[in-house]
Design a protein around this motif. Structure first.
Motif, PDB file in Angstrom:
ATOM      1  N   ARG A  14       0.806  -1.227   0.000  1.00 50.45           N
ATOM      2  CA  ARG A  14       0.000   0.000   0.000  1.00 50.45           C
ATOM      3  C   ARG A  14       0.839   1.276   0.000  1.00 50.45           C
ATOM      4  O   ARG A  14       0.302   2.381   0.070  1.00 50.45           O
ATOM      5  CB  ARG A  14      -0.973   0.045   1.195  1.00 50.45           C
ATOM      6  CG  ARG A  14      -1.966  -1.116   1.226  1.00 50.45           C
ATOM      7  CD  ARG A  14      -2.925  -0.952   2.397  1.00 50.45           C
ATOM      8  NE  ARG A  14      -3.839  -2.066   2.476  1.00 50.45           N
ATOM      9  CZ  ARG A  14      -4.776  -2.195   3.426  1.00 50.45           C
ATOM     10  NH1 ARG A  14      -4.893  -1.263   4.379  1.00 50.45           N
ATOM     11  NH2 ARG A  14      -5.586  -3.230   3.433  1.00 50.45           N
ATOM     12  N   THR A  15       2.169   1.129  -0.048  1.00 46.06           N
ATOM     13  CA  THR A  15       3.010   2.329  -0.140  1.00 46.06           C
ATOM     14  C   THR A  15       2.838   2.970  -1.510  1.00 46.06           C
ATOM     15  O   THR A  15       2.883   2.289  -2.540  1.00 46.06           O
ATOM     16  CB  THR A  15       4.492   1.963   0.072  1.00 46.06           C
ATOM     17  OG1 THR A  15       4.649   1.425   1.378  1.00 46.06           O
ATOM     18  CG2 THR A  15       5.384   3.185  -0.094  1.00 46.06           C
ATOM     19  N   ARG A  16       2.651   4.291  -1.494  1.00 48.18           N
ATOM     20  CA  ARG A  16       2.509   5.011  -2.766  1.00 48.18           C
ATOM     21  C   ARG A  16       3.892   5.389  -3.276  1.00 48.18           C
ATOM     22  O   ARG A  16       4.690   5.999  -2.557  1.00 48.18           O
ATOM     23  CB  ARG A  16       1.660   6.275  -2.568  1.00 48.18           C
ATOM     24  CG  ARG A  16       1.408   7.061  -3.856  1.00 48.18           C
ATOM     25  CD  ARG A  16       0.507   8.267  -3.564  1.00 48.18           C
ATOM     26  NE  ARG A  16       0.206   9.010  -4.763  1.00 48.18           N
ATOM     27  CZ  ARG A  16       0.974   9.994  -5.263  1.00 48.18           C
ATOM     28  NH1 ARG A  16       2.091  10.324  -4.644  1.00 48.18           N
ATOM     29  NH2 ARG A  16       0.598  10.627  -6.372  1.00 48.18           N
ATOM     30  N   LEU A  17       4.197   4.978  -4.522  1.00 48.06           N
ATOM     31  CA  LEU A  17       5.478   5.333  -5.125  1.00 48.06           C
ATOM     32  C   LEU A  17       5.425   6.753  -5.672  1.00 48.06           C
ATOM     33  O   LEU A  17       4.347   7.252  -6.024  1.00 48.06           O
ATOM     34  CB  LEU A  17       5.817   4.356  -6.258  1.00 48.06           C
ATOM     35  CG  LEU A  17       6.065   2.898  -5.854  1.00 48.06           C
ATOM     36  CD1 LEU A  17       6.432   2.069  -7.079  1.00 48.06           C
ATOM     37  CD2 LEU A  17       7.173   2.802  -4.815  1.00 48.06           C
ATOM     38  N   PRO A  18       6.569   7.413  -5.752  1.00 49.66           N
ATOM     39  CA  PRO A  18       6.574   8.769  -6.305  1.00 49.66           C
ATOM     40  C   PRO A  18       6.192   8.758  -7.773  1.00 49.66           C
ATOM     41  O   PRO A  18       6.326   7.751  -8.461  1.00 49.66           O
ATOM     42  CB  PRO A  18       8.030   9.215  -6.110  1.00 49.66           C
ATOM     43  CG  PRO A  18       8.810   7.948  -6.005  1.00 49.66           C
ATOM     44  CD  PRO A  18       7.895   6.958  -5.346  1.00 49.66           C
ATOM     45  N   ALA A  19       5.730   9.870  -8.239  1.00 50.76           N
ATOM     46  CA  ALA A  19       5.419  10.009  -9.658  1.00 50.76           C
ATOM     47  C   ALA A  19       6.697   9.834 -10.467  1.00 50.76           C
ATOM     48  O   ALA A  19       7.807  10.136 -10.007  1.00 50.76           O
ATOM     49  CB  ALA A  19       4.809  11.381  -9.925  1.00 50.76           C
ATOM     50  N   SER A  20       6.556   9.332 -11.671  1.00 54.92           N
ATOM     51  CA  SER A  20       7.731   9.065 -12.493  1.00 54.92           C
ATOM     52  C   SER A  20       8.561  10.320 -12.735  1.00 54.92           C
ATOM     53  O   SER A  20       9.795  10.280 -12.756  1.00 54.92           O
ATOM     54  CB  SER A  20       7.297   8.451 -13.829  1.00 54.92           C
ATOM     55  OG  SER A  20       6.411   9.325 -14.517  1.00 54.92           O
TER      56      SER A  20
ATOM     57  N   GLY B 145      -6.050   8.140 -11.270  1.00 50.85           N
ATOM     58  CA  GLY B 145      -5.998   9.474 -10.688  1.00 50.85           C
ATOM     59  C   GLY B 145      -5.309   9.544  -9.349  1.00 50.85           C
ATOM     60  O   GLY B 145      -5.293  10.609  -8.712  1.00 50.85           O
ATOM     61  N   ASP B 146      -4.720   8.416  -8.880  1.00 50.10           N
ATOM     62  CA  ASP B 146      -4.140   8.423  -7.530  1.00 50.10           C
ATOM     63  C   ASP B 146      -2.723   7.853  -7.492  1.00 50.10           C
ATOM     64  O   ASP B 146      -2.177   7.616  -6.426  1.00 50.10           O
ATOM     65  CB  ASP B 146      -5.046   7.630  -6.584  1.00 50.10           C
ATOM     66  CG  ASP B 146      -4.701   7.891  -5.121  1.00 50.10           C
ATOM     67  OD1 ASP B 146      -4.121   8.946  -4.828  1.00 50.10           O
ATOM     68  OD2 ASP B 146      -4.975   6.996  -4.297  1.00 50.10           O
ATOM     69  N   GLY B 147      -2.088   7.548  -8.621  1.00 51.65           N
ATOM     70  CA  GLY B 147      -0.687   7.146  -8.631  1.00 51.65           C
ATOM     71  C   GLY B 147      -0.467   5.632  -8.629  1.00 51.65           C
ATOM     72  O   GLY B 147      -1.372   4.837  -8.900  1.00 51.65           O
ATOM     73  N   THR B 148       0.754   5.268  -8.263  1.00 52.98           N
ATOM     74  CA  THR B 148       1.210   3.877  -8.293  1.00 52.98           C
ATOM     75  C   THR B 148       1.482   3.398  -6.869  1.00 52.98           C
ATOM     76  O   THR B 148       2.192   4.065  -6.097  1.00 52.98           O
ATOM     77  CB  THR B 148       2.504   3.763  -9.129  1.00 52.98           C
ATOM     78  OG1 THR B 148       2.238   4.233 -10.453  1.00 52.98           O
ATOM     79  CG2 THR B 148       2.990   2.332  -9.190  1.00 52.98           C
TER      80      THR B 148
END
Length: 489
Positions: free
Chosen positions: A42-48, A80-83
């Motif tokens: 569930r960790t959100r990775l930074p945007a590319s 709409g919420d990332g990776t």
């Protein structure tokens, strides 16, 4: 330039080698952090774009790394919420274990029973266990190989018979019948990757953990390792001028398998006498046991024809005969054979199929043609003559009166000889000086069970004489004279 926004997780520890593929390295770094728990589920990775700025990469490089993580199921996208890192039921922070899993019995036995690394480089005097590579007809072998692979039959390109190519088995049986007096049927022949695989198959199928197995002592330790790895209790049996001491063998309680090298004992070079051959067969019949006969260099006989194998005297189906092409051709060929009692052949083929399916079809097919066209028989005669000549050169130029060393023995067979030495201390001195002078030879002490000679055991120098031409033998002996403090010839 505006300062990039802070990243949702700290990835500043990622370092990349700019001379290698960057997308692959980034993918591996992120995957490693996911697997070991540093990037939890569930960790959100930074945007590319942000990660590219942090690491000084192009956005396309980061996108390719993310795409690979998506493809393998490590991350997922939310519209709409990332990776986000996928949450696995078993995912938890991993710490290095204090100790690994407990080793199995087989792994523990393997710590003691394994082969040393092979000697590197081209053969030189007096390397053990190799024939005259320089005399092999490589042009003929190359021509036959090219002919086979130019247009191979589609029927031979799938999985083959684990017992071996039928044509080669037929020719091996015919060769043994004509040259060795061993009356066998092709159905009893199983092609192997050299003699060692044949011995190992015998160990796997004939030995239960705790069984007692008799081996010659001193003897071929690689065979002992194979039986010990199967769980056998090795029982060393003394060897004298008539070969294995069959009276001592009869005293071992509960022993039902014996491994022997009767035609040319390894390493002492003695031949098992006829009386003891008959006693050994009687022992096997009496105990409902097995004899594994390793005829590793039986083609090399310098007075008369090669000796009839023990298996040819067997009337009870108690002898398993191990043969190899490696002492006539070259060890890298990895081609040998077993001749088995009729009731065992199918089981051995089935067991072999579980290990490796079958031997390389190209080597088998070429060897079959090599035999069928008469090249093999001519090569055997040539190799036997060359080994005799090289043996004679060694006997002629060997130094006389070496302190603590007996005279050379008579050599009627094989590719090596063993020179008796007064004691192990003197053996070690002679071996060390020889190796310092660039001359290869083994000490008899290397061949005792567990590598430990009995305290009162004599020493010995084990020398192969067939590997190099006569001029190299003479040159090596000149170096030995100097190394051992002897006058020049």
């Amino acid at each position: 330039m505006p300062t990039p926004p802070p990243l949702p997780v700290d990835l500043s520890g990622i370092t990349l080698d700019r001379t290698q593929g960057l997308a692959r390295q980034l993918y591996q770094a992120l995957r490693e952090r996911i697997l070991d728990g540093r990037l939890a589920g569930r960790t959100r990775l930074p945007a590319s774009r942000d990660l590219a700025t942090l690491l000084g990469l192009s956005r396309n490089t980061v996108t390719r790394a993310f795409d690979q993580l998506y493809a393998e199921g490590y991350v997922e996208g939310r519209v709409g919420d990332g990776t986000y890192v996928v949450e696995f039921a078993s995912q938890r922070p991993v710490t290095p274990p204090i100790s690994g899993p407990a080793p199995t019995d087989a792994l523990l036995r393997l710590q003691r029973h394994h082969l040393p690394p092979p000697v590197s480089g081209a053969p030189r005097a007096f390397r053990i266990g190799v024939p005259a590579f320089d005399l092999f007809p490589f042009d003929t072998w190359a021509r036959l190989t090219a002919r086979f692979w130019r247009k191979p039959s589609a029927a031979r390109l799938g999985y083959g018979d684990p017992a071996g190519d039928p044509a080669l088995r037929e020719l091996v049986a015919a060769y043994l019948r004509s040259s060795r007096g061993l009356n066998c049927d092709p159905s009893q022949v199983v092609i192997t990757c050299g003699a060692q695989e044949g011995i190992s198959l015998c160990a796997q199928l004939l030995v239960q953990p705790g069984d007692r197995v008799a081996v010659e002592n001193p003897g071929y330790r690689a065979a002992g390792h194979a039986f010990a790895l199967a769980g056998a209790e090795l029982c060393g049996v003394a060897v004298d001028s008539a070969g294995l001491d069959t009276a001592a063998l009869a005293q071992i309680e509960g022993c039902r398998l014996a491994y022997v090298t009767p035609s040319h004992q390894y390493p002492t070079g003695v031949t098992l006498s006829l009386a003891r051959r008959l006693e050994l067969l009687a022992w096997a019949e009496r105990n409902e046991g097995w004899i594994v006969e390793d005829d590793y260099d039986g083609e090399y006989r310098y007075s008369g024809t090669p000796l009839t194998p023990l298996a040819a005297l067997d009337r009870q189906g108690r002898v398993l005969y191990v043969g190899t092409f490696c002492k006539i051709a070259f060890p890298a060929l990895r081609l040998g054979y077993l001749v088995l009692p009729a009731g065992l052949a199918e089981a051995f083929a089935r067991r072999r199929a579980l290990d490796m399916r079958h031997s390389d079809i190209g080597s088998q097919a070429v060897m079959a043609e090599f035999i069928a066209a008469g090249h093999f028989q001519r090569h055997v005669r040539r190799m036997r003559q060359a080994a005799r000549t090289r043996r004679d050169t060694l006997l002629q130029h060997w130094p006389e009166a070496i302190p603590g060393c007996a005279a050379l023995p008579a050599v009627e067979a094989g590719l090596h000889l063993c020179v008796p030495v007064l004691n192990q201390g003197r053996e070690n001195e002679l071996i060390a000086a020889a190796r310092a002078a660039g001359v290869e030879m083994n000490g008899l002490g290397d061949y005792w069970l567990d590598g430990q000679a009995p305290p009162d055991a004599p020493g010995g120098l084990v020398l192969g004489f067939a590997a190099v031409p006569e001029a190299q033998i003479v040159a090596a002996l000149q170096r030995l004279r100097s190394a051992w403090g002897l006058p020049p010839a």
